[in-house]
Write an enzyme that holds these catalytic residues in place. Structure first.
Site, PDB file in Angstrom:
ATOM      1  N   CYS A  88      -4.789  -1.741  -1.437  1.00 62.74           N
ATOM      2  CA  CYS A  88      -5.011  -0.328  -1.747  1.00 62.74           C
ATOM      3  C   CYS A  88      -5.981  -0.261  -2.907  1.00 62.74           C
ATOM      4  CB  CYS A  88      -3.680   0.338  -2.120  1.00 62.74           C
ATOM      5  SG  CYS A  88      -3.825   2.029  -2.744  1.00 62.74           S
ATOM      6  N   ASN A  89      -7.082   0.466  -2.723  1.00 63.54           N
ATOM      7  CA  ASN A  89      -8.068   0.574  -3.795  1.00 63.54           C
ATOM      8  C   ASN A  89      -7.506   1.278  -5.016  1.00 63.54           C
ATOM      9  OD1 ASN A  89      -9.798   0.636  -1.058  1.00 63.54           O
ATOM     10  ND2 ASN A  89     -11.014  -0.299  -2.673  1.00 63.54           N
ATOM     11  N   THR A  90      -6.820   2.401  -4.805  1.00 61.71           N
ATOM     12  CA  THR A  90      -6.300   3.171  -5.936  1.00 61.71           C
ATOM     13  C   THR A  90      -5.268   2.366  -6.707  1.00 61.71           C
ATOM     14  OG1 THR A  90      -6.708   5.248  -4.761  1.00 61.71           O
ATOM     15  CG2 THR A  90      -5.172   5.314  -6.605  1.00 61.71           C
ATOM     16  N   CYS A 138     -11.542   3.265   0.369  1.00 57.78           N
ATOM     17  CA  CYS A 138     -10.104   3.458   0.570  1.00 57.78           C
ATOM     18  C   CYS A 138      -9.734   2.696   1.831  1.00 57.78           C
ATOM     19  CB  CYS A 138      -9.758   4.936   0.711  1.00 57.78           C
ATOM     20  SG  CYS A 138      -8.038   5.266   1.210  1.00 57.78           S
ATOM     21  N   THR A 139      -8.678   1.902   1.757  1.00 61.68           N
ATOM     22  CA  THR A 139      -8.333   1.070   2.904  1.00 61.68           C
ATOM     23  C   THR A 139      -7.940   1.894   4.127  1.00 61.68           C
ATOM     24  OG1 THR A 139      -6.108   0.812   1.972  1.00 61.68           O
ATOM     25  CG2 THR A 139      -7.703  -0.934   1.527  1.00 61.68           C
ATOM     26  N   HIS A 140      -7.393   3.083   3.923  1.00 55.42           N
ATOM     27  CA  HIS A 140      -7.080   3.954   5.070  1.00 55.42           C
ATOM     28  C   HIS A 140      -8.338   4.258   5.886  1.00 55.42           C
ATOM     29  CE1 HIS A 140      -3.137   4.763   3.232  1.00 55.42           C
ATOM     30  NE2 HIS A 140      -2.796   5.372   4.354  1.00 55.42           N
ATOM     31  N   GLY A 184      -2.505   8.655  -4.809  1.00 57.34           N
ATOM     32  CA  GLY A 184      -3.685   9.113  -5.538  1.00 57.34           C
ATOM     33  C   GLY A 184      -3.441  10.215  -6.560  1.00 57.34           C
ATOM     34  N   ASP A 238       0.878  -1.166   0.000  1.00 57.14           N
ATOM     35  CA  ASP A 238       0.000   0.000   0.000  1.00 57.14           C
ATOM     36  C   ASP A 238       0.917   1.219   0.000  1.00 57.14           C
ATOM     37  OD1 ASP A 238      -2.789   1.165   0.406  1.00 57.14           O
ATOM     38  OD2 ASP A 238      -1.766   2.045   2.121  1.00 57.14           O
ATOM     39  N   SER A 239       0.361   2.382  -0.259  1.00 61.22           N
ATOM     40  CA  SER A 239       1.175   3.587  -0.160  1.00 61.22           C
ATOM     41  C   SER A 239       1.612   3.834   1.270  1.00 61.22           C
ATOM     42  CB  SER A 239       0.395   4.797  -0.686  1.00 61.22           C
ATOM     43  OG  SER A 239      -0.778   5.015   0.090  1.00 61.22           O
TER      44      SER A 239
END
Length: 283
Positions: A90-92, A197-199, A60, A27-28
């Site tokens: 991560c969705n993005t 968004c996973t965050h 993003g 993920d980011s």
């Protein structure tokens, strides 16, 4: 220590993964914590590799090409630790880089993406709101999911500028402002909110309370997150089994833009981060 063999496509008997399983997530930033915690709950003895990109986040605002390059770098850093499977948590990144990551790693390492939980949310009949980053909101990918799984359901896409960044840095005031702003733009009659968004899953209860406080009282508000479904898909895709009676907890390897490190301090402000830190020796 036994390692697994690659999981072949199509029906197959369960794979014998030996006495240890290693799962990597990318993920980011700390948005990978919910999925990692879900994997830890299903398979407590699994060794986890968490590969994020603090040097390049947020992903993003980047171009699709740049984002794919950053996601590939995170995936390759994780792959160097020989995982049995990798989750793009991560969705993005799943929107823009999943194909590239799969092309680079499969079939040696099965790659599982993250999909917003639009289908189960729409099954409840709506109205539904999808909270997502500005990069994902309105994307062809998200619109396609809405068209496929939410036909005839009232769906509102709600962009949440700044929320992922605020969660990443555990900035309480910024989280409150971003959640309040998005809640004010969410229709009052929604019955379900998809966390795209996973965050956002790290502050899911705060989101639920903010939206419910403005609601019309038509029933309890339901949040739909992705972490549990991603962990379940990992088991289905690989044939790894859950552990009803866990043994010694697996290890935790943390990679920050390719560098081995401890869990970021901000991660420990969330229950998922504390769970991983409490039961997993970092190495």
């Amino acid at each position: 220590m036994p390692r697994s063999v690659p999981h072949e496509a199509g029906p197959a008997r369960p794979i014998d993964y030996g006495d240890r399983v290693k799962i990597a997530l990318i993920d980011s930033g700390i948005g990978l914590l919910p999925a990692a915690a879900a994997v830890r709950r299903l398979r407590p003895t699994a060794d986890l590799v968490l590969s994020s990109d603090p040097d390049g986040m947020p992903w993003g605002p980047r171009t699709a090409e740049d984002l794919s390059a950053r996601a590939l770098a995170a995936a390759e850093a994780a792959a160097a630790h020989a995982p049995d499977a990798l989750i793009v948590a991560c969705n993005t990144a799943s929107v823009h880089a999943l194909t590239a990551v799969r092309a680079r790693l499969e079939p040696q390492v099965p790659v599982i993406g993250t999909v917003p939980a639009i289908k189960p949310a729409a099954a409840g009949g709506g109205p539904v709101a999808i909270w997502a980053t500005p990069a994902t909101t309105g994307s062809d990918y998200q619109r396609d999911l809405i068209g496929r799984f939410a036909t005839g359901v009232d769906v509102t896409e709600v962009a949440c500028p700044g929320l992922a960044d605020a969660v990443q840095h555990a900035d309480e005031d910024a989280i409150d402002r971003a959640v309040a702003d998005a809640a004010a733009r969410t229709p009052r009659d929604v019955r379900a909110v998809v966390l795209g968004c996973t965050h956002y899953e790290l502050v899911g209860e705060r989101i639920r309370q903010a939206v419910a406080a403005r609601g019309t009282g038509r029933g309890p508000l339901v949040l739909h997150a992705s972490a549990g479904a991603v962990a379940a898909q990992l088991l289905r895709r690989t044939g790894i089994t859950a552990e009803p009676e866990p043994g010694a907890p697996g290890s935790l390897t943390v990679l920050l833009s390719g560098r081995e490190a401890a869990l970021p301090e901000a991660a420990l402000t969330y229950a998922e981060g504390r769970l991983l830190a409490a039961v997993s020796p970092v190495r």
